[in-house]
Design a protein around this motif. Structure first.
Motif, PDB file in Angstrom:
ATOM      1  N   GLU A 148       0.818  -1.216   0.000  1.00 23.55           N
ATOM      2  CA  GLU A 148       0.000   0.000   0.000  1.00 23.55           C
ATOM      3  C   GLU A 148       0.849   1.263   0.000  1.00 23.55           C
ATOM      4  N   GLU A 149       1.984   1.244   0.701  1.00 19.06           N
ATOM      5  CA  GLU A 149       2.793   2.452   0.878  1.00 19.06           C
ATOM      6  C   GLU A 149       3.232   3.071  -0.453  1.00 19.06           C
ATOM      7  N   PRO A 150       3.751   2.298  -1.431  1.00 19.59           N
ATOM      8  CA  PRO A 150       4.139   2.906  -2.711  1.00 19.59           C
ATOM      9  C   PRO A 150       2.962   3.541  -3.456  1.00 19.59           C
ATOM     10  N   LEU A 151       1.760   2.965  -3.300  1.00 18.24           N
ATOM     11  CA  LEU A 151       0.577   3.499  -3.971  1.00 18.24           C
ATOM     12  C   LEU A 151       0.090   4.769  -3.293  1.00 18.24           C
ATOM     13  N   VAL A 152       0.111   4.785  -1.960  1.00 19.85           N
ATOM     14  CA  VAL A 152      -0.304   5.979  -1.211  1.00 19.85           C
ATOM     15  C   VAL A 152       0.643   7.130  -1.493  1.00 19.85           C
ATOM     16  N   ARG A 153       1.938   6.840  -1.538  1.00 18.82           N
ATOM     17  CA  ARG A 153       2.938   7.878  -1.793  1.00 18.82           C
ATOM     18  C   ARG A 153       2.744   8.535  -3.155  1.00 18.82           C
ATOM     19  N   ARG A 154       2.244   7.773  -4.121  1.00 19.50           N
ATOM     20  CA  ARG A 154       2.011   8.314  -5.468  1.00 19.50           C
ATOM     21  C   ARG A 154       0.563   8.749  -5.681  1.00 19.50           C
ATOM     22  N   ASP A 155      -0.231   8.724  -4.601  1.00 16.17           N
ATOM     23  CA  ASP A 155      -1.645   9.115  -4.663  1.00 16.17           C
ATOM     24  C   ASP A 155      -2.409   8.236  -5.652  1.00 16.17           C
ATOM     25  N   LEU A 156      -2.123   6.920  -5.645  1.00 16.58           N
ATOM     26  CA  LEU A 156      -2.780   5.984  -6.555  1.00 16.58           C
ATOM     27  C   LEU A 156      -3.629   4.958  -5.822  1.00 16.58           C
ATOM     28  N   PHE A 157      -3.631   5.001  -4.491  1.00 17.69           N
ATOM     29  CA  PHE A 157      -4.339   3.964  -3.741  1.00 17.69           C
ATOM     30  C   PHE A 157      -5.843   4.140  -3.904  1.00 17.69           C
ATOM     31  N   GLY A 158      -6.493   3.088  -4.368  1.00 18.62           N
ATOM     32  CA  GLY A 158      -7.920   3.108  -4.652  1.00 18.62           C
ATOM     33  C   GLY A 158      -8.185   2.407  -5.970  1.00 18.62           C
ATOM     34  N   GLY A 159      -9.437   2.078  -6.237  1.00 16.58           N
ATOM     35  CA  GLY A 159      -9.796   1.457  -7.499  1.00 16.58           C
ATOM     36  C   GLY A 159      -9.119   0.114  -7.699  1.00 16.58           C
ATOM     37  N   ILE A 160      -8.597  -0.108  -8.894  1.00 11.26           N
ATOM     38  CA  ILE A 160      -7.990  -1.376  -9.243  1.00 11.26           C
ATOM     39  C   ILE A 160      -6.748  -1.664  -8.416  1.00 11.26           C
ATOM     40  N   PHE A 161      -5.988  -0.617  -8.058  1.00 12.36           N
ATOM     41  CA  PHE A 161      -4.774  -0.846  -7.282  1.00 12.36           C
ATOM     42  C   PHE A 161      -5.110  -1.343  -5.878  1.00 12.36           C
TER      43      PHE A 161
END
Length: 383
Positions: A148-161
Motif C-alpha cells: 500500500e505504501e508505494p501506492l499511497v505515496r504516489r496518490d494511486l491507492f484506490g480502485g484497481i490498485f
C-alpha cells in the motif's frame, strides 16, 4: 554423532569469529596465524560431503547462500504436457499419483539464482526509505497494508490498485505475480535499456515470493491460498493449450528433456512461451468480469491494463518503478511478519532471503529508535 557435533563446532564460522576476537593471543596465533584452523575446516567440509546428517539432508553452511529460490506460474503452465516429451520421472509421478505429480512440478519447475548486487541495493534502499519516511510503526512493522505504501505515496491507492492487493496476503502475491508478467510482456518501457535492471529485480522478487507461496507457504503470513493457486494454474494451462503451437524437437533435445531433473527457465523457447501466454491472458480477460473458474484473472488483466495506460499516456508515474516498489514492499511485509520460530530454524543453515531482510530491518530499526531517543532527549534539554 557426538564426534560430528564436535567437528561442526570446531569448523564453524562461530569458531572463526571467536578465534579472531579472542584475547588469548597465543591461541589466535596458533590457530589463525599458523593456519592450523583452515585445514581443520576443510577436513570438516569434506567429511560432510561423505556423511549424511539430519535425516538424510546434506550438510549446508551456516552462512546465507546469497541465492533466491524461483518459481513462475507461467513457466509451470507452459511446460510440456505431451507423454513423448515429458521427463520420465514426471511421467512416473503422474502414473503413481498420490500427490506425486504436484511434488514433481514443484521441484522440476523451480530453480535458484544468485542474488545480483543491484537487487541487494534496491531492497536495502527500500528498507531505509521506509524508516526515513515514517512508514514503520513503533514495533518496526509497516503501518499500512502490504504493497500500500508505494501506492499511497504516489496518490494511486484506490480502485484497481486497492483491489489488486487482495483480501489476503497470499492472494495479493498471485495477482501481482501474473499481473506483473503481463505488464512486462506488453510494456515498451520495460524493454528500454535504462529499466532492464529494475525489470530483472521485479522478476526475481516476484518469482521468489511465488517460490515461498508454493514450496514454503508456512513462512508467509495469512491464510494459505492453495485452492486459488490450483484454479488459476488449471485455467492457465487451458488457455495455453487452446493457442499453443507444438514445437518440433530434435532427437538430442528430446532425450535431454526426458532425463532432465529441472526445466531450463533461461532457454529462449521457454521465455518466449511465458511471454506469449502472458499476452494471451491479457487478450482473453481484458474487460471481462468475475469468472468462477478463474476468479482473479479478470482482475489481473485490469491491473496490467491500468499500468499500461499510465505508461501510454505519459503519466508522471514510472510504471516499472511502481511495480518494483510494490514488490519490495510485499517482500518487506513478508519478512517482518514471518514466524520467529521459522527464522530460528532457518538460521542454522544460513536462512532465507526473508531472514536476511528481517535482520537488516531489525538492525535499522534499532538505529532508528536510538536516534529518535537522542533527538527527544536533546529537545528536552533545550526546553
Amino acid at each position: 554423532m557426538e564426534m560430528m557435533s564436535m567437528l561442526n563446532a570446531l569448523g564453524s564460522s562461530w569458531t572463526f569469529v571467536f578465534l579472531s576476537t579472542t584475547r588469548c593471543h597465543w591461541l589466535q596465533y596458533a590457530a589463525l596465524c599458523n593456519q592450523r584452523w583452515d585445514p581443520l575446516r576443510r577436513a570438516v567440509v569434506y567429511l560432510h560431503h561423505l556423511v549424511r546428517v539430519g535425516g538424510g539432508s546434506r550438510y549446508s553452511s551456516r552462512r546465507w547462500s546469497h541465492s533466491m529460490g524461483q518459481y513462475n506460474m507461467l513457466h509451470l503452465c507452459t511446460g510440456s504436457d505431451s507423454a513423448l516429451t515429458r521427463p520420465l520421472l514426471g511421467s512416473l509421478a503422474k502414473v503413481v499419483g498420490l500427490g506425486l505429480t504436484e511434488l514433481w512440478n514443484k521441484e522440476y519447475y523451480s530453480w535458484d539464482i544468485n542474488m545480483a548486487d543491484h537487487i541487494k541495493v534496491c531492497i536495502s534502499e527500500h528498507i531505509k526509505n521506509l524508516y526515513s519516511d515514517g512508514s514503520v510503526n513503533s514495533l518496526g512493522m509497516l503501518k499500512n497494508k502490504w504493497g500500500e505504501e508505494p501506492l499511497v505515496r504516489r496518490d494511486l491507492f484506490g480502485g484497481i490498485f486497492e483491489d489488486s492487493l487482495g483480501v489476503d496476503f497470499q492472494e495479493c502475491i498471485i495477482i501481482w505475480h501474473i499481473g506483473s508478467a503481463i505488464f512486462l510482456a506488453k510494456s515498451q518501457q520495460a524493454k528500454e535499456e535504462d529499466t532492464l535492471l529494475d525489470v530483472e529485480a521485479i522478476k526475481a522478487i516476484s518469482n521468489y515470493m511465488m517460490f515461498l507461496l508454493v514450496k514454503q507457504p508456512d513462512t508467509l503470513p495469512g491464510r494459505s491460498q492453495n485452492r486459488l493457486y490450483e484454479l488459476t494454474c488449471t485455467k492457465l494451462v487451458k488457455t495455453r493449450r487452446s493457442t499453443h503451437r507444438r514445437q518440433n524437437m530434435n532427437l538430442r533435445a528430446t532425450l535431454k528433456n526426458l532425463f532432465s531433473l529441472h526445466d531450463d527457465p533461461d532457454s529462449n523457447s521457454r521465455a518466449t512461451d511465458r511471454e506469449e501466454l502472458a499476452k494471451e491472458l491479457y487478450d482473453e480477460y481484458e474487460g471481462k468480469s468475475f469468472s468462477y473458474d478463474a476468479p482473479r484473472l479478470p482482475l489481473v488483466a485490469e491491473l496490467a491494463k491500468e499500468l499500461l495506460r499510465m505508461e501510454k499516456e505519459g503519466s508522471m508515474v514510472n510504471s516499472v518503478r511502481l511495480v518494483l516498489d510494490v514488490w519490495r514492499d510485499i517482500l518487506f511485509y513478508a519478512a517482518s511478519n514471518c514466524s520467529r520460530k521459522f527464522y530460528a530454524e532457518k538460521l542454522s543453515n544460513g536462512g532465507e532471503l526473508t531472514t536476511i531482510v528481517w535482520l537488516v530491518a531489525e538492525h535499522l530499526y534499532q538505529l532508528f529508535v536510538k536516534s529518535l531517543i537522542k533527538r527527544l532527549k536533546k529537545d528536552n534539554d533545550l526546553a
